[in-house]
Design a protein around this motif. Sequence first.
Motif, PDB file in Angstrom:
ATOM      1  N   ARG A  42      59.166   8.833   6.703  1.00 23.89           N
ATOM      2  CA  ARG A  42      58.758   9.540   7.724  1.00 23.89           C
ATOM      3  C   ARG A  42      57.066   9.202   8.092  1.00 23.89           C
ATOM      4  NH1 ARG A  42      55.751  14.094   8.158  1.00 23.89           N
ATOM      5  NH2 ARG A  42      56.042  15.436  10.081  1.00 23.89           N
ATOM      6  N   PRO A  43      56.785   8.854   9.164  1.00 24.95           N
ATOM      7  CA  PRO A  43      55.199   8.665   9.388  1.00 24.95           C
ATOM      8  C   PRO A  43      54.260   9.832   9.269  1.00 24.95           C
ATOM      9  CG  PRO A  43      56.174   8.547  11.404  1.00 24.95           C
ATOM     10  CD  PRO A  43      57.483   8.659  10.531  1.00 24.95           C
ATOM     11  N   HIS A  44      53.161   9.806   8.916  1.00 19.18           N
ATOM     12  CA  HIS A  44      52.303  11.043   9.008  1.00 19.18           C
ATOM     13  C   HIS A  44      51.597  10.821  10.390  1.00 19.18           C
ATOM     14  CE1 HIS A  44      51.031  11.490   4.651  1.00 19.18           C
ATOM     15  NE2 HIS A  44      51.535  10.241   4.360  1.00 19.18           N
ATOM     16  N   VAL A  45      51.918  12.334  11.146  1.00 22.67           N
ATOM     17  CA  VAL A  45      51.618  12.340  12.342  1.00 22.67           C
ATOM     18  C   VAL A  45      50.128  12.995  12.315  1.00 22.67           C
ATOM     19  CG1 VAL A  45      52.009  13.397  14.431  1.00 22.67           C
ATOM     20  CG2 VAL A  45      53.876  12.744  13.013  1.00 22.67           C
ATOM     21  N   LEU A  46      49.154  12.258  13.005  1.00 24.30           N
ATOM     22  CA  LEU A  46      47.690  12.718  12.793  1.00 24.30           C
ATOM     23  C   LEU A  46      47.111  12.902  14.180  1.00 24.30           C
ATOM     24  CD1 LEU A  46      46.394  10.093  10.240  1.00 24.30           C
ATOM     25  CD2 LEU A  46      47.363  12.360   9.760  1.00 24.30           C
ATOM     26  N   LEU A  47      46.201  13.594  14.529  1.00 21.06           N
ATOM     27  CA  LEU A  47      45.519  14.010  15.662  1.00 21.06           C
ATOM     28  C   LEU A  47      43.909  13.483  15.526  1.00 21.06           C
ATOM     29  CD1 LEU A  47      45.612  15.038  18.558  1.00 21.06           C
ATOM     30  CD2 LEU A  47      44.878  17.331  17.509  1.00 21.06           C
ATOM     31  N   GLY A  48      43.462  12.784  16.299  1.00 19.33           N
ATOM     32  CA  GLY A  48      42.045  12.524  16.477  1.00 19.33           C
ATOM     33  C   GLY A  48      41.417  13.319  17.012  1.00 19.33           C
ATOM     34  N   ALA A  49      41.128  14.566  16.563  1.00 15.65           N
ATOM     35  CA  ALA A  49      40.891  15.894  16.977  1.00 15.65           C
ATOM     36  C   ALA A  49      39.398  16.145  17.204  1.00 15.65           C
ATOM     37  CB  ALA A  49      41.304  16.960  16.066  1.00 15.65           C
ATOM     38  N   TYR A  50      38.497  15.021  16.697  1.00 17.22           N
ATOM     39  CA  TYR A  50      37.208  15.333  16.796  1.00 17.22           C
ATOM     40  C   TYR A  50      36.561  15.407  18.173  1.00 17.22           C
ATOM     41  CZ  TYR A  50      37.154  10.363  16.665  1.00 17.22           C
ATOM     42  OH  TYR A  50      37.317   8.968  17.090  1.00 17.22           O
ATOM     43  N   ALA A  51      37.247  14.349  18.980  1.00 13.91           N
ATOM     44  CA  ALA A  51      36.893  14.469  20.613  1.00 13.91           C
ATOM     45  C   ALA A  51      37.090  15.736  21.067  1.00 13.91           C
ATOM     46  CB  ALA A  51      37.625  13.468  21.413  1.00 13.91           C
ATOM     47  N   LEU A  52      38.093  16.525  20.838  1.00 22.77           N
ATOM     48  CA  LEU A  52      38.455  17.875  21.360  1.00 22.77           C
ATOM     49  C   LEU A  52      37.772  18.772  20.690  1.00 22.77           C
ATOM     50  CD1 LEU A  52      42.624  17.624  21.934  1.00 22.77           C
ATOM     51  CD2 LEU A  52      40.901  18.301  23.683  1.00 22.77           C
ATOM     52  N   ALA A  53      37.877  18.828  19.223  1.00 21.23           N
ATOM     53  CA  ALA A  53      37.081  20.245  18.538  1.00 21.23           C
ATOM     54  C   ALA A  53      35.624  20.212  18.662  1.00 21.23           C
ATOM     55  CB  ALA A  53      37.553  20.023  17.334  1.00 21.23           C
ATOM     56  N   GLY A  54      34.834  19.042  18.813  1.00 20.62           N
ATOM     57  CA  GLY A  54      33.309  19.073  18.830  1.00 20.62           C
ATOM     58  C   GLY A  54      32.806  19.312  17.567  1.00 20.62           C
TER      59      GLY A  54
ATOM     60  N   GLY B 134      37.618   8.706  37.948  1.00 18.20           N
ATOM     61  CA  GLY B 134      38.558  10.159  38.073  1.00 18.20           C
ATOM     62  C   GLY B 134      37.673  11.023  37.011  1.00 18.20           C
ATOM     63  N   ARG B 135      38.286  12.067  36.645  1.00 18.90           N
ATOM     64  CA  ARG B 135      37.682  13.059  35.669  1.00 18.90           C
ATOM     65  C   ARG B 135      37.294  12.418  34.382  1.00 18.90           C
ATOM     66  NH1 ARG B 135      41.516  17.934  34.322  1.00 18.90           N
ATOM     67  NH2 ARG B 135      43.101  16.170  34.858  1.00 18.90           N
ATOM     68  N   TRP B 136      37.847  11.237  34.005  1.00 22.25           N
ATOM     69  CA  TRP B 136      37.545  10.786  32.749  1.00 22.25           C
ATOM     70  C   TRP B 136      36.696   9.736  32.821  1.00 22.25           C
ATOM     71  CZ3 TRP B 136      41.774  13.816  33.027  1.00 22.25           C
ATOM     72  CH2 TRP B 136      41.950  14.508  31.830  1.00 22.25           C
ATOM     73  N   GLY B 137      35.888   9.287  33.951  1.00 17.94           N
ATOM     74  CA  GLY B 137      34.858   8.343  34.149  1.00 17.94           C
ATOM     75  C   GLY B 137      35.413   7.248  34.947  1.00 17.94           C
ATOM     76  N   GLY B 138      34.808   6.250  34.772  1.00 17.23           N
ATOM     77  CA  GLY B 138      35.144   4.987  35.604  1.00 17.23           C
ATOM     78  C   GLY B 138      36.464   4.406  35.410  1.00 17.23           C
ATOM     79  N   PRO B 139      36.876   3.425  35.948  1.00 13.61           N
ATOM     80  CA  PRO B 139      38.354   2.886  35.522  1.00 13.61           C
ATOM     81  C   PRO B 139      38.171   2.133  34.286  1.00 13.61           C
ATOM     82  CG  PRO B 139      37.111   1.640  37.402  1.00 13.61           C
ATOM     83  CD  PRO B 139      36.364   2.812  37.149  1.00 13.61           C
ATOM     84  N   TRP B 140      39.050   2.335  33.407  1.00 13.62           N
ATOM     85  CA  TRP B 140      39.144   1.446  32.319  1.00 13.62           C
ATOM     86  C   TRP B 140      38.302   1.925  31.229  1.00 13.62           C
ATOM     87  CZ3 TRP B 140      43.997   0.253  32.112  1.00 13.62           C
ATOM     88  CH2 TRP B 140      44.780  -0.302  33.202  1.00 13.62           C
ATOM     89  N   ASP B 141      37.666   3.078  30.880  1.00 14.37           N
ATOM     90  CA  ASP B 141      36.526   3.419  30.116  1.00 14.37           C
ATOM     91  C   ASP B 141      37.385   4.045  28.888  1.00 14.37           C
ATOM     92  OD1 ASP B 141      34.319   3.254  31.689  1.00 14.37           O
ATOM     93  OD2 ASP B 141      34.196   5.517  32.361  1.00 14.37           O
ATOM     94  N   ASP B 142      36.836   3.881  27.991  1.00 16.60           N
ATOM     95  CA  ASP B 142      37.339   4.407  26.510  1.00 16.60           C
ATOM     96  C   ASP B 142      37.121   5.804  26.541  1.00 16.60           C
ATOM     97  OD1 ASP B 142      38.659   4.330  24.231  1.00 16.60           O
ATOM     98  OD2 ASP B 142      37.197   3.309  23.070  1.00 16.60           O
ATOM     99  N   ALA B 143      37.775   6.479  27.215  1.00 14.55           N
ATOM    100  CA  ALA B 143      37.520   8.053  27.177  1.00 14.55           C
ATOM    101  C   ALA B 143      38.561   8.862  26.429  1.00 14.55           C
ATOM    102  CB  ALA B 143      37.321   8.472  28.591  1.00 14.55           C
TER     103      ALA B 143
ATOM    104  N   ALA C 167      47.478  10.468  17.912  1.00 18.41           N
ATOM    105  CA  ALA C 167      46.815  10.650  19.135  1.00 18.41           C
ATOM    106  C   ALA C 167      45.522  10.714  19.053  1.00 18.41           C
ATOM    107  CB  ALA C 167      47.664  11.494  19.961  1.00 18.41           C
ATOM    108  N   LYS C 168      44.738  10.232  19.881  1.00 22.41           N
ATOM    109  CA  LYS C 168      43.116  10.450  20.016  1.00 22.41           C
ATOM    110  C   LYS C 168      42.912  10.848  21.500  1.00 22.41           C
ATOM    111  CE  LYS C 168      40.358   7.703  17.844  1.00 22.41           C
ATOM    112  NZ  LYS C 168      39.715   6.721  17.471  1.00 22.41           N
ATOM    113  N   VAL C 169      42.492  11.968  21.633  1.00 22.87           N
ATOM    114  CA  VAL C 169      42.305  12.354  23.089  1.00 22.87           C
ATOM    115  C   VAL C 169      41.158  13.553  23.152  1.00 22.87           C
ATOM    116  CG1 VAL C 169      44.942  12.473  23.622  1.00 22.87           C
ATOM    117  CG2 VAL C 169      44.013  14.496  22.922  1.00 22.87           C
ATOM    118  N   THR C 170      40.791  13.799  24.290  1.00 20.20           N
ATOM    119  CA  THR C 170      39.864  14.822  24.664  1.00 20.20           C
ATOM    120  C   THR C 170      40.315  15.573  26.014  1.00 20.20           C
ATOM    121  OG1 THR C 170      37.597  15.431  24.708  1.00 20.20           O
ATOM    122  CG2 THR C 170      38.286  13.177  26.018  1.00 20.20           C
ATOM    123  N   THR C 171      39.655  16.122  26.508  1.00 19.46           N
ATOM    124  CA  THR C 171      39.585  16.731  27.857  1.00 19.46           C
ATOM    125  C   THR C 171      38.521  16.953  28.736  1.00 19.46           C
ATOM    126  OG1 THR C 171      40.537  18.912  28.645  1.00 19.46           O
ATOM    127  CG2 THR C 171      38.961  19.204  27.040  1.00 19.46           C
TER     128      THR C 171
END
Length: 331
Positions: A8-20, A236-245, A284-288
């Motif tokens: 079973r894989p380890h399921v990780l969250l790249g949470a730093y972009a969310l948590a701050g 859009g909300r996450w910036g320009g097209p194809w930004d690493d956001a 997953a590595k996400v922000t809001t």
Amino acid sequence: MPGTPHPRPHVLLGAYALAGVPDPGGWYAALDDDGLDGIEHPVDPDDVAALATVAAALPARWSLMPTTVAATARRATADRSYGLASDDEAGRREAVEGVARVLDAAGRLADDGRRVVAVELQSAPGPGTGSAAALERSLVELAAVAPAGLPLVVEHCDAPRPWGVAEKGFLPLEDEIEAVGRAARATGHPLHVGLNWGRSAIEGRSAATPVEHARAAAGAGLLASAMLSGAAGVAGRWGGPWDDAHVPPHGPDPALPGSDESILGPDEVRAFLVACGPVPVVGAKVTTRPLDASPAQRLAVARATVAVVRAALADVEPAWSAGVREVPQGV
């Protein structure tokens, strides 16, 4: 081998972009029942002591995957001679010495009982000032000082392409595969390649590129991590097209963006994971948006994203066990 069970894989969250911050109001503890096994978190080679602070904020059972991506991107932007893949010997040595400090800190965390599943590295500075040969030398040197058995994962970031300015502009995937493979054979240390869906999509300006990259890295027998971060092809909300956001995937949960904002959705997650095959780390590595969203809003995005990843894993694990590398009918 078809029908072979897989761990079973380890399921990780790249949470730093969310948590701050390391642990705002028990943020990580609130995620402990959401099917997570740990987090991916940035570490600065010039401030490795901060890694222990982050680790202390985590639930005891969680694992940790430190990544040098933020510090590497910042430094490589300011100094094109810096990086593990640099053809400038002084810049390469400086990067190796910094990563060696990170590996030492990771080893001390492991000695204290924290599971460190891998350390993520990056192939800065990129074509023109960097090369596969330089990256190979750096990996051989790092393998000699890394804690025994600690996997080192070269995370692929977007490489330069003819149609636009790259976000990171590091080495092409084929160069990373070449360097990692040669260094792994020379040292016997666990050296691997990692992928981030969003960065591959940004490189190719297409949802097809992450699948192509997955097939290449997995086909070489080197793929160890599959991180899911979305991308948007329009402004859009996450910036320009194809930004690493770090755009979250779209999905049924109202906490997630719509399909007009994120080109990563449940179908794309499944296709990517099937192409990757069994890997030790999936996450997953996400922000809001807005960036100052309330802790409750951030938590909702994190939970909804993890739910998309776990649902996709449940769908594709039978394909993994069967040795299938294309999305089966009905998945």
